[in-house]
Design an enzyme around this catalytic site. Sequence first.
Site, short mmCIF file in Angstrom:
data_model
loop_
_atom_site.label_atom_id
_atom_site.label_comp_id
_atom_site.label_asym_id
_atom_site.label_seq_id
_atom_site.Cartn_x
_atom_site.Cartn_y
_atom_site.Cartn_z
N ASP A 252 -4.98 -3.65 -5.35
CA ASP A 252 -4.95 -2.23 -5.66
C ASP A 252 -5.69 -1.50 -4.54
O ASP A 252 -6.87 -1.74 -4.32
CB ASP A 252 -5.65 -2.01 -7.01
CG ASP A 252 -5.43 -0.63 -7.56
OD1 ASP A 252 -4.95 0.24 -6.81
OD2 ASP A 252 -5.75 -0.42 -8.74
N ASP B 128 0.87 1.79 -4.19
CA ASP B 128 -0.42 1.24 -3.73
C ASP B 128 -0.87 -0.01 -4.48
O ASP B 128 -2.03 -0.36 -4.42
CB ASP B 128 -1.50 2.32 -3.83
CG ASP B 128 -1.87 2.63 -5.27
OD1 ASP B 128 -1.00 2.50 -6.14
OD2 ASP B 128 -3.03 2.99 -5.52
N GLU B 129 0.03 -0.64 -5.19
CA GLU B 129 -0.35 -1.85 -5.94
C GLU B 129 0.67 -2.96 -5.72
O GLU B 129 1.87 -2.70 -5.65
CB GLU B 129 -0.38 -1.57 -7.45
CG GLU B 129 -1.56 -0.76 -7.91
CD GLU B 129 -1.50 -0.53 -9.42
OE1 GLU B 129 -1.27 -1.50 -10.16
OE2 GLU B 129 -1.66 0.63 -9.83
#
Length: 437
Positions: free
Chosen positions: A19, A111-112
Amino acid sequence: MTTQPLTIHSWPQAVLHLDADAFFASCEQAIHPELRGRPVITGKERGIVSAASYEAKAKGVSRGVPLWEVKKLCPDAVILPSDYETYSLFSVRMFEILRRFSPDVEEYSIDEAFVDLTGLRRSFHGSYELIARRMQETVERELGITVSVGVSLSKVLAKIGSKHMKPQGLTLIPGRDIHLFLGRLPIEKVWGIGPNTAAFLRKFGIVTALDFALKDEGFALKHLSKPYQEIWHELNGRSVYPVVKEAKSAYQSISKVRTFTPPSSEEMFIFAQLSKNLENACIKARRYDLAAARLVIFLRSQDFRSNGVELRLDRPSAYPAELLPSLKEGFRQIYRPDILYRQTGVVLAGLVPGSKVRYSLFDDMVKIEKTAKLYCTVDMLSEKFGKHTIYHGSSLPTKSQAQHEGDRGDAAQRKVSLVKGENKRQRLGLPMLHIKI
DNA sequence: TCTGGGGTCCTAGGACCC
DNA sequence: TCTGGGGTCCTAGGACCC
């Protein structure tokens, strides 16, 4: 509640969740070194915080906070508009780095990522921790942003790990330590458990994630639906969610909503908002060459009760000119002049590839081709001059009567130009156009 | 506290058919 | 027409996520 039996996969046995820390803000700081160490916030275009750098978070700024409040909390904050194109490039490069370590990378969001590490210890001559640390360091070195990582037996546990320490955290949750992490974790912090389910579980004395994990299977089968049974297994270290490396396929639906203040009950204004929603949704659908077989329209009143209708279309389409009659029909069904509305929304559903739309004998092919050509031109102009260069006459009255007061004369065009995205054109001195069909 | 926009999946219940 | 059982498909709405 009875459901079908669950399939328990025997692996992944080691799944990593990564993350990025304050992703949007970090990208800005990576590109603009002068912003490093300063409180940076993105979301200027929406009026609320999309992402806040850790310097800003230290001052009490968090996601969703209105910008006027940010100025109070943190007067020296640098507030930037979100630049999705740039963040997407960072994202692509981040996933690319992860794939150097394992082919099994799931791009969960911008974003993960989830990565299946099972079996990689041999080729890396080291522990899962070592592999995770190397991934983390590589991303930091090559992209200039930091990430937090969790490694455990299942996706849900890996997520708990990556959230455990931020920023730049690295947390392993081996099977023998699961209870240590779950015991301190409130049930509503578990991925997939929202406020409603948390409230329900509390009725059974379940307060922490550990309380939940320790319930027996009979409890899960009797009281919970499939998604929550799955979470229960995952918390116990039995992986049921595979890491899906295939890129996400096409959209299932495309929606556009708009919230306005003050609330309004003006028919023309509300319909114009819907019309605009429809146009925007169609633009996106055409960009992905999709056509909608169903159209959902909804209006949300002040008490955030929403009512809507779903209309089945004669033929899938992504052209407002073809959908507008349905929009009107649906609007007529749900609009009530005595209600104050604060949000409109349109959902294009039942999406099919535009190339696969079948036409019947009764369709007017000449007209259809003309429409297609017209929108082809619209899309081209939008590409060249910016979005919303051209729009339907029905989208024109996107300002409420209350806001009209005080305006006069030739203001119609200018008023519309104030709608988001168009003021730029005005500043640049480009002409405002609209077409009526 | 309900901030604002864009998504996904699951379930219950009704319609319809044999 | 009722009785009864069983299956599929669709839709509305709920819940949650980033």
